[in-house]
Scaffold this motif. Structure first.
Motif, mmCIF file in Angstrom:
data_model
loop_
_atom_site.group_PDB
_atom_site.id
_atom_site.type_symbol
_atom_site.label_atom_id
_atom_site.label_comp_id
_atom_site.label_asym_id
_atom_site.label_seq_id
_atom_site.Cartn_x
_atom_site.Cartn_y
_atom_site.Cartn_z
ATOM 1 N N PRO A 272 0.819 -1.223 0.000
ATOM 2 C CA PRO A 272 0.000 0.000 0.000
ATOM 3 C C PRO A 272 0.847 1.265 0.000
ATOM 4 C CG PRO A 272 0.044 -0.990 2.180
ATOM 5 C CD PRO A 272 0.725 -1.972 1.273
ATOM 6 N N TYR A 273 0.269 2.316 -0.567
ATOM 7 C CA TYR A 273 0.896 3.634 -0.544
ATOM 8 C C TYR A 273 0.808 4.226 0.860
ATOM 9 C CZ TYR A 273 1.163 4.073 -5.653
ATOM 10 O OH TYR A 273 1.469 3.921 -6.974
ATOM 11 N N GLU A 274 1.807 4.991 1.227
ATOM 12 C CA GLU A 274 1.717 5.841 2.398
ATOM 13 C C GLU A 274 0.943 7.107 2.035
ATOM 14 O OE1 GLU A 274 5.823 6.487 3.286
ATOM 15 O OE2 GLU A 274 5.967 4.701 4.555
ATOM 16 N N GLN A 275 0.268 7.666 2.996
ATOM 17 C CA GLN A 275 -0.447 8.925 2.793
ATOM 18 C C GLN A 275 0.193 9.964 3.714
ATOM 19 O OE1 GLN A 275 -4.744 8.462 2.991
ATOM 20 N NE2 GLN A 275 -4.612 6.385 2.128
ATOM 21 N N LEU A 276 1.055 10.783 3.133
ATOM 22 C CA LEU A 276 1.875 11.717 3.915
ATOM 23 C C LEU A 276 1.853 13.109 3.277
ATOM 24 C CD1 LEU A 276 4.982 9.367 4.434
ATOM 25 C CD2 LEU A 276 3.100 9.782 6.026
ATOM 26 N N PRO A 277 0.857 13.933 3.570
ATOM 27 C CA PRO A 277 -0.274 13.693 4.468
ATOM 28 C C PRO A 277 -1.553 13.462 3.672
ATOM 29 C CG PRO A 277 -0.035 16.024 4.137
ATOM 30 C CD PRO A 277 0.993 15.366 3.255
ATOM 31 N N ARG A 278 -2.656 13.358 4.401
ATOM 32 C CA ARG A 278 -4.005 13.383 3.851
ATOM 33 C C ARG A 278 -4.733 14.541 4.522
ATOM 34 N NH1 ARG A 278 -8.431 8.550 3.266
ATOM 35 N NH2 ARG A 278 -10.243 9.859 2.863
ATOM 36 N N LEU A 279 -5.280 15.461 3.717
ATOM 37 C CA LEU A 279 -5.984 16.637 4.231
ATOM 38 C C LEU A 279 -7.427 16.604 3.746
ATOM 39 C CD1 LEU A 279 -3.258 19.350 3.502
ATOM 40 C CD2 LEU A 279 -3.587 18.025 5.607
ATOM 41 N N ASP A 280 -8.370 16.806 4.663
ATOM 42 C CA ASP A 280 -9.797 16.817 4.323
ATOM 43 C C ASP A 280 -10.420 18.105 4.837
ATOM 44 O OD1 ASP A 280 -10.513 13.909 3.379
ATOM 45 O OD2 ASP A 280 -9.214 13.661 5.116
ATOM 46 N N ALA A 281 -11.352 18.647 4.058
ATOM 47 C CA ALA A 281 -12.133 19.806 4.482
ATOM 48 C C ALA A 281 -13.560 19.642 3.956
ATOM 49 C CB ALA A 281 -11.518 21.102 3.962
ATOM 50 N N ASN A 282 -14.508 19.660 4.873
ATOM 51 C CA ASN A 282 -15.921 19.557 4.509
ATOM 52 C C ASN A 282 -16.670 20.691 5.194
ATOM 53 O OD1 ASN A 282 -16.167 16.763 3.097
ATOM 54 N ND2 ASN A 282 -14.947 16.364 4.924
ATOM 55 N N GLY A 283 -17.341 21.500 4.395
ATOM 56 C CA GLY A 283 -18.092 22.625 4.923
ATOM 57 C C GLY A 283 -19.552 22.570 4.500
ATOM 58 N N HIS A 284 -20.419 23.106 5.365
ATOM 59 C CA HIS A 284 -21.848 23.117 5.049
ATOM 60 C C HIS A 284 -22.453 24.418 5.574
ATOM 61 C CE1 HIS A 284 -25.934 21.713 4.411
ATOM 62 N NE2 HIS A 284 -26.225 22.084 5.649
ATOM 63 N N TRP A 285 -23.185 25.093 4.680
ATOM 64 C CA TRP A 285 -23.839 26.344 5.036
ATOM 65 C C TRP A 285 -25.322 26.240 4.700
ATOM 66 C CZ3 TRP A 285 -19.283 25.775 2.525
ATOM 67 C CH2 TRP A 285 -18.139 26.290 3.142
#
Length: 308
Positions: A272-285
C-alpha cells in the motif's frame, strides 16, 4: 436450635443451629449472604468471632444470582473480610457449570467489583507450535484513572514472554499502551515483540488528536502467536496519526498514515501507498430560505518507492 438467623450491616446468616455470646457467633449447616456486595453460599460451619471477619468451613461461595450459579468456589476454608472487601480461600476448587476446572491451594479474591491490585486468574493451555503455555497476570491499580497489567507467559518450546498493558484516563482523553517482548525465541532464534498504542486527546477549541499504531518484530509473529483470524488474515499493520476539528460549519482533518507489511510474498508494487499527508475539508452552510451549499475537498500525497 431450629432456624437461627443473625444479620448485621454486612452479612446475613441462617443456620440449623447457632450460638451467640461474648466470643461472637457460630452457626452450623448455614447459608450466608453479603449485604453490601454480591456474594452468597452455604457452609458446614460459620464463625464470626471478630468484627467484619466471617470464617467459613467446607463452603461453596458464588457471586451469581440465586438459582443461576454458573460458577462457584468450593473450598475447605474461606475467610471473608467485609471491611476490606477481600476473601481468602484454602484448598479451593473453581467450579464452572458444576464441573471443577481448576484447583488452587490458596486464592485471594475481591468481594466487590472495585479495582484492586493483585494476581488474576492464571491461564493454562498448549499450542502445536509453542508447546505448553502458562501465564499468570498481575494487576496494579495505580490510581483511579490509571492501571497496569503485567502478564508473564511461559512457552515450553520458546521461552518467557512478558506482556504489559498500561491504561490512562484523563479529563480530555484516554490512552492504552500494550507491549509484548519474548527475548531470544528458542525456535525462531531471535527476539520477538509486538507494540500497540491507541490514544485520543481533546485539545480544546473542538480540536482532537488521535493515534493508532502497531509494530511487530517480524512478518511471522502472528502466525506463531496470533489467535483466531488474526493468525492468518493480518497482512498490514497501520500507523495512523490524525488531527481533526468539527463545528457547526466545518469538519477538518489532517492525517499521516503508513503500514507495516507482514506478507513477505508481496512485491513492492503490491504494497500500500503511504499517505503523507491526507488533508480533508468539509463545509456546510444553510440559509434561512432553506437553500444551502456544501464544500468537500481532499488532498493526499501518496508515496511509495516503486510503481505509479
Amino acid at each position: 436450635s431450629g432456624t437461627v438467623r443473625l444479620e448485621d450491616a454486612a452479612v446475613r446468616v441462617t443456620g440449623d443451629a447457632g450460638n451467640y455470646g461474648t466470643d461472637g457467633a457460630q452457626f452450623s449447616h448455614a447459608q450466608f449472604e453479603l449485604l453490601q456486595s454480591p456474594g452468597r453460599g452455604e457452609a458446614d460451619s460459620v464463625s464470626m468471632r471478630q468484627a467484619n471477619i466471617v470464617e467459613l468451613s467446607n463452603v461453596r461461595y458464588t457471586t451469581c444470582p440465586r438459582d443461576v450459579a454458573d460458577w462457584e468456589l468450593d473450598a475447605r476454608r474461606i475467610t471473608l473480610d467485609t471491611k476490606s472487601l477481600r476473601g481468602v480461600g484454602h484448598d479451593t476448587k473453581v467450579v464452572f457449570k458444576g464441573v471443577p476446572i481448576l484447583y488452587l491451594p490458596w486464592i485471594s479474591f475481591p468481594l466487590s467489583d472495585a479495582r484492586q491490585s493483585g494476581f488474576l486468574y492464571p491461564t493454562i493451555g498448549s499450542s502445536s507450535s509453542s508447546g505448553a503455555i502458562f501465564s499468570i497476570p498481575w494487576y496494579w491499580n495505580i490510581a483511579p484513572n490509571q492501571d497496569l497489567t503485567e502478564t508473564p507467559t511461559y512457552f515450553s518450546r520458546r521461552g518467557v514472554n512478558l506482556s504489559t498493558e498500561y491504561r490512562l484516563l484523563t479529563e480530555s482523553g484516554q490512552g492504552t499502551l500494550r507491549a509484548d517482548f519474548l527475548p531470544h525465541d528458542q525456535l525462531a532464534k531471535q527476539d520477538r515483540s509486538w507494540q500497540r498504542l491507541a490514544a485520543v486527546d481533546n485539545l480544546g477549541a473542538q480540536w482532537r488528536v488521535q493515534v493508532n499504531a502497531q509494530n511487530v518484530s517480524d512478518s511471522h509473529y502472528f502466525e506463531d502467536f496470533g489467535q483466531g483470524p488474526q493468525a492468518s488474515s493480518t497482512v498490514f499493520l497501520p500507523r495512523d496519526l490524525s488531527l481533526t476539528r468539527r463545528d457547526d460549519t466545518w469538519q477538518l482533518g489532517a492525517q499521516l498514515l503508513n503500514y507495516q507489511t507482514l506478507d513477505d510474498q508481496l512485491t513492492p508494487d503490491e504494497r500500500p501507498y503511504e499517505q503523507l499527508p491526507r488533508l480533508d475539508a468539509n463545509g456546510h452552510w444553510q440559509t434561512s430560505s432553506g437553500f444551502g451549499s456544501d464544500l468537500q475537498a481532499e488532498l493526499i500525497d501518496f508515496r511509495r518507492n516503486t510503481g505509479v
